[in-house]
Design a protein around this motif. Structure first.
Motif, PDB file in Angstrom:
ATOM      1  N   LYS A 106      -0.974   2.734 -10.279  1.00  8.02           N
ATOM      2  CA  LYS A 106      -0.064   2.152  -9.206  1.00  8.02           C
ATOM      3  C   LYS A 106       0.920   3.189  -9.199  1.00  8.02           C
ATOM      4  O   LYS A 106       1.473   3.556  -8.061  1.00  8.02           O
ATOM      5  CB  LYS A 106       0.272   0.819  -9.901  1.00  8.02           C
ATOM      6  N   ASP A 126       0.443   6.035  -7.410  1.00  3.13           N
ATOM      7  CA  ASP A 126       0.532   6.011  -6.026  1.00  3.13           C
ATOM      8  C   ASP A 126       1.900   6.079  -5.472  1.00  3.13           C
ATOM      9  O   ASP A 126       2.255   6.801  -4.598  1.00  3.13           O
ATOM     10  CB  ASP A 126       0.057   4.488  -5.716  1.00  3.13           C
ATOM     11  N   SER A 149       0.360   4.381  -0.087  1.00  5.56           N
ATOM     12  CA  SER A 149       0.158   5.479   0.848  1.00  5.56           C
ATOM     13  C   SER A 149       0.732   5.297   2.144  1.00  5.56           C
ATOM     14  O   SER A 149       0.478   6.222   2.959  1.00  5.56           O
ATOM     15  CB  SER A 149      -1.455   5.580   0.942  1.00  5.56           C
ATOM     16  N   SER A 158       0.952  -1.073  -0.012  1.00  3.04           N
ATOM     17  CA  SER A 158      -0.171  -0.021   0.022  1.00  3.04           C
ATOM     18  C   SER A 158       0.842   1.257  -0.071  1.00  3.04           C
ATOM     19  O   SER A 158       1.365   1.658   0.930  1.00  3.04           O
ATOM     20  CB  SER A 158      -1.140  -0.155   1.343  1.00  3.04           C
TER      21      SER A 158
END
Length: 1130
Positions: free
Chosen positions: A660, A663, A577, A575
């Motif tokens: 992605k 991100d 983030s 993840s």
């Protein structure tokens, strides 16, 4: 009494400066420990054989004369020693200064204690300084830092290495001759202790106490400092941790200091059980792994093993029941804290009023989290337990099992706690800045409400059904005045008064039956609310922030945090983030810098910048390491693209998973480093890693392979590099970076660095990694172990080209730019090879290859001169032949009998093989340089015609100006300090606008017989060559190989290194040789021109062609009719 740290307090300032210097010395030692030259470790056999005689430990001091005489006996060793000195003196001096500063530190501390005892500082004695809070802290720190220095030195710079460095410095520097040098004392202090930081190494007896006692320190001072640390809370930390079970955490800093200082009086550790029991009960009742300085951890079980009293005292702490109790307590603590912190972190939960109403609860939660994280991190750390120690393994296993330790859960708690702490700190800082403004606005609101109510009861203001009431009117006016009079500066009195006002407002509502009127009730309720807010606001104190800073300390994890790197990277991969949460953890870790920097800052020391840069650099490097997973993931996707790019013929519409990557690019973290820069650096680092690895692996050649693997491997490598390049082009827009710029900068850096490393083998003064302009700490170029005699891929490529174009097995045909095998007459390679290198390594690669060939030519020419002076000029019989020949050929304008030449050649046969080899090697490398220059010039004109044209014009105009200056010195000329000529040369060489044959490679002295030797050399080799119309001069027999073009270019380059009169004499001698043989042919009526004359004339023709000289130069020595006849032969 004057404040102890005031600038006019000499005593305080003196000890503060010492302590500040202590922190700076430790930072320097840690910094230097990463730059120990590997050679001082003498790890591998090659180093031992090569440097064993010039690197000595302290055994050198037993008989320096013996060692030096051993060196003087061997000139090779002396040469190596001198080279070693040139390469290492700079870093050795830096280490020596650091070692010297440790010794100076303790000498200064002892001098300070003596001054204190002798009353130099008026009204100050050891006792009064220890009574002062700051004085007590500084004296304890001063002793503790000295101990830490000694431990750091022993842990990071092994004893043997220290000794070798000190001896080398002693031998190489002028320090030993100066009278004020304290090198002897430094050597005594830092001689090897026998300690090794490798796991499983045995601990030397009486270590470290004997090491700590090398410089005697006043026992009174030590015992008083230890006494203070045993009894007092010298940093007043307990106030930040009110709960009794947190006491050992509160005193952790002091405990670490006490641990270090106890080694100065080992008798306490050995025999004084009561004192040790008291120390353990106070500081170590529930912990046995401590952090002593910036994350350096120590396990007391192991550290106190040799000391009887300490070992007995620690037994209660290490009782399995106690370990279980502590571990279970923290297990339960983690279980209850995780949901609690997650609840607090929910969006919108931490509002201002909740925070202000629950300060104690929130602080308690923070304390519990930090204490639990600290205990679990330290007591489950792999590095704190020696795997070879059975008892330690048992304790560790029990701690891990009973605490239900799970690194992922602990890491999650650390992340959440850091985030919670960060949000809370930011809110508090915000509230503190707005505190007075808010308080004044609440006061104003409350006061105005009361004034309005007073007016309501005056009967003037219309408010439905409110009768006039003068008493209430007067009362509310009074309350309004009381609220107005509250003073922000006197917060205690204001707080008490506010509480009384709230009480009065409650009572007035009850006694005067005001409940019936809703609007009056509302006014009263609002005013009470404002007064409540005033109390809350006045309670926002800086102490809360200070407590949070103390409680949130993470300095103990400065090194341990590394064990969580893989978890961090996995969570980012899963993840992206997560990076935002990590930011708070890194900021929490940054608080560790406060420890060393606080004293340096207080002392206004100039070391502040370098120390903070060192630790911040370490932290930023760690952040980079963690975040490197982002470019790594990107390059994993890139690898798939490259595969498609290279192997699928059609242009496939490849593109990365856009969302992605978006991100990945969202680096919300804001450090001192710009996150976009961080991502770009990460991408560069990964690119460098992968490209360097591809070049290293792709350019390894098998010298026995037939035919050579050179071209196939270059083609394969070119495809790989092109794949990298094109896919990099694809992704640049997704991550918003300049792909081409990064590609060119990094690939040129990789190639230039490898060229630099390869050229190091030809240099006396090597360029170390830390001196290289191409190497970088943030984006390091990997260094691979050599697979053959070459250090890097560029060396392997160069040596493979030299191997396949070796003039002993190939024949170079100049008109075709092609090499053919001498035996099979098959083509070996041609100038396409250089186009292929250009495609694979670009301009930087060709340029680097050219630079490497320059170094090789220089080495070959130097070897040639050595052979000439040592073998040829030292051989009396050969020199006599030269003398006789020189007499015979004088005057040069005359004619010589042909047998004179034949006799001289016959007598000097033995000297030519080595001579020929050198000349041919130089010639071969010059052909390669010509081909490289040609390829570079062609591609420059093709790809950057404007650059090529500008360089050519600038070059011509510069040369014209310089020529004009030599004809008329009043015209301008570049001055000594003008770098124009030097700088433009680099551009011209990169664009191939230069002639390698005109280059001066080495400086030379006058050599006797030089022209005549070269004449004989040429005459001796002419019979081995034959002239054919199609191919020019070629070798007669493959068994006796001589290649014409390398021979001509080698001789030409050699002559170019000397004064031009040697060349003139040499050409005159050839002219004489041609005239003499032709004269003999005419007298003997031989119709054909002899082959030797054809060869000599061909040499002159080629000489003129390659040097671009005028034909007059040779026609001065050979009549034109001979040239005319020679052309009929052609």
């Amino acid at each position: 009494m004057v404040d102890f740290l005031a600038e006019n307090n000499l005593c305080g300032q003196a000890i503060l400066r010492i302590v500040s210097r202590g922190h700076a010395i430790i930072a320097e030692l840690l910094r230097l420990s990463e730059f120990i030259p590997a050679v001082f470790r003498l790890k591998d056999k090659t180093d031992q054989q090569k440097y064993g005689d010039i690197i000595c430990d302290f055994s050198y001091f037993k008989g320096p004369e013996y060692y030096e005489s051993k060196l003087e006996a061997k000139p090779d060793l002396q040469d190596l020693d001198e080279e070693f000195r040139e390469n290492n003196i700079e870093i050795l001096s830096r280490f020596y200064l650091a070692f010297e500063s440790v010794h100076k530190y303790i000498v200064d501390l002892i001098r300070f204690m003596d001054d204190l005892n002798e009353g130099v500082y008026i009204q100050q004695t050891l006792e009064t300084v220890l009574l002062n809070e700051d004085g007590k802290q500084l004296l304890c720190e001063a002793l503790y830092l000295y101990g830490v220095m000694l431990l750091v030195i022993d842990q990071k710079i092994e004893g043997e290495v220290r000794e070798r460095m000190l001896v080398s410095y002693y031998r190489y520097s002028a320090a030993r001759s100066s009278a004020d040098s304290n090198l002897d004392d430094i050597c005594k202090l830092l001689r090897s202790t026998g300690y090794s930081s490798h796991p499983g190494a045995k601990r030397p007896p009486n270590y470290p106490e004997s090491y700590f006692q090398r410089v005697p320190i006043s026992p009174t001072f030590i015992s008083m400092v230890i006494g203070r640390m045993r009894s007092d809370d010298i940093y007043n930390q307990v106030s930040a941790y009110p709960l009794p079970e947190h006491r050992s955490t509160a005193l952790a800093t002091q405990a670490a200091m006490l641990y270090v200082c106890l080694y100065f009086t080992p008798s306490i550790l050995h025999t004084q059980q009561a004192k040790m029991r008291e120390i353990v009960d106070k500081y170590f009742p529930d912990n046995w792994v401590i952090s002593i300085y910036m994350g350096i951890t120590v396990n007391l079980v192991e550290a106190w093993e040799p000391y009887k009293a300490a070992k007995i005292a620690l037994n209660y702490t290490l009782d399995p029941a106690n370990i279980k109790e502590q571990a279970c307590r923290y297990a339960a603590s983690v279980e209850s804290l995780r949901p609690q912190v997650q609840q607090l972190l929910k969006e919108g939960f931490l509002r201002e009023e909740i925070v202000l109403d629950n300060i104690p609860k929130l602080l308690n939660c923070l304390r519990d989290c930090n204490v639990a994280i600290r205990w679990l991190m330290l007591h489950t750390a792999e590095s704190a337990y020696d795997p070879n120690n059975k008892r330690l393994r048992q304790i560790k296993d029990q701690a891990i099992n009973d605490s239900k330790y799970n690194p992922k859960i602990l890491f999650q708690l650390l992340l959440d706690t850091a985030q919670f702490e960060f949000i809370l700190k930011e809110m508090f800082k915000q509230m503190l800045t707005e505190k007075q403004l808010k308080w004044e606005s609440y006061k104003k609101e409350g006061s105005e409400r009361m004034t309005e109510l007073a007016e309501v009861f005056s009967g003037v203001k219309p408010l439905t059904r409110v009768e006039k009431n003068e008493n209430l009117q007067a009362w509310f006016r009074e309350i309004s005045k009381q609220i107005e009079s509250l003073n922000y500066e006197d917060s205690t009195a204001a707080g008490r008064k506010t509480v009384q006002l709230i009480q009065a407002l409650v009572e007035v509502q009850e006694f005067h039956q005001l409940e019936s009127n809703l609007q009056v009730c509302q006014f009263l309720a609002d005013t009470r609310k404002f007064l409540h807010q005033m109390i809350r606001t006045i309670n926002i104190k800086e102490e809360v922030l200070i407590t949070m800073q103390i409680v949130g300390d993470l300095s103990y994890a400065w090194q341990l945090i590394d064990s969580f790197t893989s978890i961090m990277q996995e969570s980012i991969r899963a993840s992206p983030s997560m990076v935002t949460k990590l930011r708070a953890t890194f900021l929490k870790l940054a608080s560790a810098l406060d420890l060393p920097l606080m004293r340096i800052n207080q002392a206004n020391s100039p070391d502040l910048l370098s120390v903070s840069q060192f630790y911040s650099g370490e932290l930023v490097a760690y952040v980079r390491k963690v975040l490197q997973i982002i470019p790594e993931s990107m390059f994993t996707s890139l690898a798939k693209i490259i595969k498609l790019q290279i192997h699928d013929i059609m242009e496939v519409p490849t593109r990365l998973d856009k969302d992605k990557l978006k991100d990945y690019a969202q680096l919300g973290a804001r450090y001192e480093v710009d996150p976009k820069q961080l991502l770009e650096d990460g991408i560069r680092k990964e690119l460098v890693k992968r490209v360097a690895y591809s070049l290293h692996k792709g350019l390894i050649f098998n010298p026995k392979a037939k035919p050579s693997e050179l071209m196939p491997k270059l083609k394969e490598m070119a495809a790989t590099m092109d794949g990298f390049y094109r896919s990099f082009e694809y992704i640049q827009d997704y991550v918003s970076i300049y792909g081409l710029k990064i590609w060119q900068e990094e690939v040129s850096r990789i190639i230039n660095y490898n060229v630099e490393q390869e050229c190091n083998s030809f240099l006396r003064t090597k360029i170390q990694d830390w001196q290289s302009i191409y190497q970088s700490t943030h984006i390091p170029i990997p260094k691979y172990p050599p697979v053959d005699e070459s250090a890097t891929f560029i060396g392997r490529l160069c040596r493979e080209i030299l191997r396949i174009t070796d003039p002993r097995v190939t024949c170079y045909i100049d008109q075709m730019n092609t090499w053919y095998d001498m035996r099979t007459h098959q083509e070996v390679t041609n100038n396409r090879l250089f186009t292929e290198i250009q495609d694979t390594l670009g301009t930087f690669g060709l340029n680097g290859l050219d630079r490497l060939l320059c170094f090789m030519i220089v080495k070959e020419l130097q070897n040639f001169l050595t052979v000439f002076q040592k073998s040829i000029l030292k051989d009396r019989s050969v020199v006599d032949i030269f003398k006789a020949l020189l007499t015979a050929v004088n005057p040069v304008k005359g004619i010589v009998a042909s047998k004179v030449y034949a006799n001289a050649v016959a007598k000097t046969q033995k000297i030519w093989p080595a001579y020929l080899e050198s000349i041919m090697k130089v010639g071969q490398m010059q052909i390669l340089r010509l081909q490289i220059a040609n390829e570079l010039n062609y591609s420059c004109k093709f790809d950057s015609k404007h650059l090529a044209a500008a360089l050519e014009n600038l070059n011509k105009s510069l040369l014209a100006d310089i020529e004009a200056h030599y004809q008329d010195p009043s015209l301008p000329y570049p001055k000594e300090d003008n770098t124009l000529l030097y700088e433009i040369t680099a551009y011209l060489e990169a664009a191939g606008i230069h002639n390698p044959l005109n280059k001066i490679y080495i400086t030379t002295k006058r050599l006797p017989y030089f022209p005549i030797v070269n004449l004989l050399f040429l005459i001796a080799h002419l019979p081995k060559l034959q002239y054919t119309k199609n191919q020019g001069m070629t070798c007669r027999r493959a068994a006796d190989p001589v290649d014409w073009v390398p021979l001509v270019l080698g001789l030409l380059t050699l002559l170019k290194q000397f004064h031009s009169r040697y060349t003139e004499q040499f050409l005159a001698l050839i002219g004489q040789f041609i005239r003499s043989i032709m004269e003999q042919c005419t007298s003997q009526k031989i119709p054909d021109m002899p082959s030797d004359v054809v060869g000599a004339l061909m040499f002159l023709e080629d000489y003129v062609r390659y040097t671009k000289l005028s034909r007059k130069v040779v026609e001065a020595h050979v009549p034109s009719f001979i040239f005319d006849e020679f052309r009929t032969v052609l």
